[in-house]
Each structure stands twice: as C-alpha cells, then as structure tokens.
Design an enzyme around this catalytic site. Sequence first.
Site, PDB file in Angstrom:
ATOM      1  CE1 TYR A 156      43.968  71.876  -1.009  1.00  0.00           C
ATOM      2  CE2 TYR A 156      42.472  72.954  -2.713  1.00  0.00           C
ATOM      3  CZ  TYR A 156      43.051  71.777  -2.144  1.00  0.00           C
ATOM      4  OH  TYR A 156      42.839  70.408  -2.494  1.00  0.00           O
ATOM      5  CE  LYS A 160      46.051  69.696  -2.973  1.00  0.00           C
ATOM      6  NZ  LYS A 160      46.766  68.354  -2.830  1.00  0.00           N
TER       7      LYS A 160
END
Length: 230
Positions: A156, A160
């Site tokens: 993740y 990002k």
Amino acid sequence: MTTTFITGANKSLGLETARRLVEAGHTVLLGARDRERGRAAAKALGARFVQIDVTDDASVRAAATDVAAREGTIDVLVNNAGVLGKVGPVEDYTAADMSAVLDVNVVGIVRVTHAFLPLLRTSPNPVIVNVSSGMGSFGMTQDPARIESQYALPLYCASKAAVTMLTTQYAKELKDVKVNAADPGQTATDFTGGLGHSVADGAESIVTLATIGPDGPTGQFVDRSGNLPW
C-alpha cells in the site's frame, strides 16, 4: 454548474466526498464498479451512477463515452478508487500481490485520467484530485511523532508513494489542469479496521482540492491541515 466524476464513490471516503459535493451544488457522477451498490448510493445522494472498473480499459472507456454523451464535460476528476492489498509477513508477498495493488491504486489513475482528460479540457477550470496517503510519504513514515511511522504496509505504501509522485509529474506536464494529491489521514474505514478520525474529517482535504478556483494550487500534497512533506 460544476460537474464532478468520482471513482470508487459507493462507500467510505468516496461516498462522503460525493455527498459533500452534491451539497456544494456540484453535479456529481458517482463512479463505482458494483452496479447495485453504485445505483443505491447515487439515488440516496441525488447523484448519477456511472459504472466503472478502474482496472479494465474497456470499462473506463465506456464510462468516459457515457459521460461524453450525457454531460459532455467534466470540471473535476477525483481519482479515489483504491485497495489496501495484502497485509502480513513481507516474505509472503508475491509479485502478483504487488501488481494487483498497483493496478488499482496507480495504473487505475492513469487509465481514468487518460480517458477523461479530453472531457476535462472542455472545462474553464479543470481539476484532478488524486487520493493518496501519508503512508506514501518518506518524511511522515520515518517520523516517530507521526502515526504513519507505526505501521508497515509495503504494498500500500509503495503504491501511494507512486500516486503522489505521479501527481507532481502530471502537474508539471498538464499546464492547463490543476492536479493535486489529498491525504485523508487515518480515517475510520474498512482499511483501518475502524481506527482513526471520522470519514467526514477524512474527506476534508479531498473536498477542499475539488473545489479550488482558477487561482488554486497545483502539484501539491495536502491534508486538512495544509501541505505535507514528501
């Protein structure tokens, strides 16, 4: 009237952003992969549902064609759709796990932006908001005083970080479009297991960037308190 298209808008931050922008007078096009949930959410808010799967080229093209035929333009694109991906021991992560996260969180933004850019460019004040995260910030994830430093989410976080960099690079290239990244912060959603501030607070930075005027910023990474470190 400002027309705004939001991906992943049938729940959580996307839904709250849609609700706030409807209240602000925007014509909101609520994008979602699930037709039943998307239609129900749009009906509840007074928005129009547009089916879109950001991982599917044909679905994204069809969504853009639909909006071109119905609205003919958009003023704001909110790239909100995202996934957390696999969580667990790093030795269990596979290339396929990483590819699945990147396909939604990063490549999905490229797909949607590519398809909707011609519609954005018909607007007098075109705006793109990419929903990123402080979990993708080198400064914040290495600062012991920040909550972001207390978690390890390699897939993740990497995705990002890519979203935020993609935002700054698009802002440099797209001189006629304002492109910014929003950090909702730790928000009580299914991503966080209900930990964090309210969804209303999390949506603040997204709504702020979605409502900037012609003199608004571009190439910025912000939360509800202001600019953030990369």
